[in-house]
Design a protein around this motif. Structure first.
Motif, short mmCIF file in Angstrom:
data_model
loop_
_atom_site.label_atom_id
_atom_site.label_comp_id
_atom_site.label_asym_id
_atom_site.label_seq_id
_atom_site.Cartn_x
_atom_site.Cartn_y
_atom_site.Cartn_z
N ALA A 1 62.24 -51.30 1.84
CA ALA A 1 63.48 -51.88 2.39
C ALA A 1 63.60 -51.88 3.91
O ALA A 1 64.45 -52.60 4.44
CB ALA A 1 64.67 -51.12 1.80
N LEU B 1 69.78 -57.78 1.31
CA LEU B 1 70.15 -56.62 2.12
C LEU B 1 71.12 -57.02 3.23
O LEU B 1 72.02 -56.26 3.58
CB LEU B 1 68.89 -55.95 2.70
CG LEU B 1 68.13 -55.11 1.67
CD1 LEU B 1 66.71 -54.83 2.14
CD2 LEU B 1 68.86 -53.80 1.39
N VAL C 1 68.00 -51.20 -3.55
CA VAL C 1 66.59 -51.42 -3.24
C VAL C 1 65.83 -51.37 -4.55
O VAL C 1 66.08 -50.50 -5.38
CB VAL C 1 66.07 -50.32 -2.28
CG1 VAL C 1 64.59 -50.49 -2.02
CG2 VAL C 1 66.84 -50.31 -0.98
#
Ligand SMILES: NC(=O)c1ccc[n+]([C@@H]2O[C@H](COP(=O)([O-])OP(=O)(O)OC[C@H]3O[C@@H](n4cnc5c(N)ncnc54)[C@H](OP(=O)(O)O)[C@@H]3O)[C@@H](O)[C@H]2O)c1
Length: 319
Positions: free
Chosen positions: A113, A148, A291
């Motif tokens: 991530a 994200l 994630v």
């Protein structure tokens, strides 16, 4: 040591023996690599299409990783463009491009991530003075970085986040990640422009992972729909999944208070990016950002290259 080695830009890397890199300055240290993300940037270096590629072969891809020093310190680090990549059992780390991770941090989640996450984190914290209460449009919200970005914009206080993407199923999943509004980019261009204008007329920031045709359509659509054209709109170019170029009519720049900028290495200093990494890694480690890593042993790197991924999933190679 073994590494993922590219010998031809037409073929995926293979797991082979490769000379162990050696630290050559006081800032450098050798680490055992634990986890490496297979990011789009890694693929483009491995197939020779990234703008930093000078055609030199063989090469080891990999732009970042989590590794452990001989003293047991857990590091997240970003590789230098000039150094061998991180898809290897060992890598040389420049301490100025590394942060120490607290013991217990999940190295696979961080490797998955940090690269996609830092794109929006750094953009919203270093490229613009993003204020809580602001609103954000994410172009290309269905990818890892886009998903994200939706979550990070919310975390940084955005009151309204709009996700735009072409895959309806992946787009729909963004609702559960905090997106307030969704815009499908597939279909008739006029209808897409109308949808974008309606949903994103008054956004403060656009985080753009697409560029190309979708951006050519979206930029005038958003600007024409603005309630107050003198209100600042910062359009932050981060990725070019849909094209390397756009054609921009000149009126777009005159008719509204539009600033177009990019965010990435170069537009933000290495020190500036590094300063943002500890807080981002804390959020990843705490589980507050969704994630979904797909770990694959480094020895199976050839298979990893063609393994399909689900929405929000990122392949992580584990030496
Ligand atoms: N500047 C920086 O700091 C920075 C950092 C990290 C990443 N990036 C860049 O950001 C981009 C996205 O990275 P990522 O990790 O999110 O990649 P990713 O997980 O592979 O996702 C890419 C997304 O792009 C979408 N896409 C591709 N072509 C498209 C098109 N023509 N129209 C609409 N959507 C399209 C795909 O949509 P579908 O699901 O519909 O296929 C996919 O969801 C890459 O270009 C990467 O290099 C930049």
């Amino acid at each position: 040591m073994h590494a993922a080695v590219v010998r031809s830009f037409d073929a995926p890397p293979r797991f082979e023996e490769f000379p162990t890199p050696q630290p050559s300055t006081a800032n450098e240290v050798l680490v055992d690599v634990i986890a490496v993300g297979l990011h789009p940037r890694v693929r483009s270096a491995a197939d020779g299409t990234h703008y930093t590629s000078d055609g030199t072969l063989p090469m080891v891809p990999g732009v970042d990783a989590v590794g452990r020093t001989a003293h047991g310190e857990l590091l997240y680090f970003v590789a230098d463009d000039d150094a061998p990549g991180t898809m290897a059992e060992q890598a040389v780390v420049d301490r100025r491009r590394a942060i120490t991770l607290p013991e217990g941090t999940d190295p696979i989640a961080v490797a998955a991530a940090m690269n996609p996450g830092m794109s929006s984190w750094v953009a919203l914290r270093r490229r613009v003075a993003f204020q809580p209460g602001g609103s954000v449009l994410v172009m290309g919200a269905t990818g890892n970085a886009g998903q994200l970005a939706v979550q990070i914009a919310k975390y940084l206080g955005a009151s309204h986040v709009i996700g735009a993407g072409r895959d309806p199923h992946r787009l729909d999943l963004l609702k559960s990640l905090g997106a307030d509004d969704l815009v499908g980019l597939d279909g008739d261009a006029d209808a897409v422009a109308e949808r974008l204008g309606r949903a994103a007329a008054d956004v403060d920031v656009v985080i753009d992972y697409l560029w190309g045709k979708p951006t050519e359509l979206a930029m005038p659509a958003v600007l024409k729909a603005r309630t107050d054209r003198s209100k600042a709109l910062n359009w932050i170019q981060i990725g070019s999944m849909a094209g390397l170029e756009i054609t921009l009519p000149s009126y777009v720049l005159r008719a509204a208070n539009l600033t177009i900028m990019g965010s990435g290495q170069g537009s933000v200093t290495a020190a500036g990016i590094l300063a943002e990494l500890p807080s981002l890694s804390e959020e990843i480690a705490s589980g507050s950002l969704a994630v979904d890593p797909l770990p694959i042993p480094l020895s199976q790197v050839e298979r990893a290259w063609s393994t399909p991924t689900g929405p929000g999933q990122r392949i992580v190679l584990t030496p």
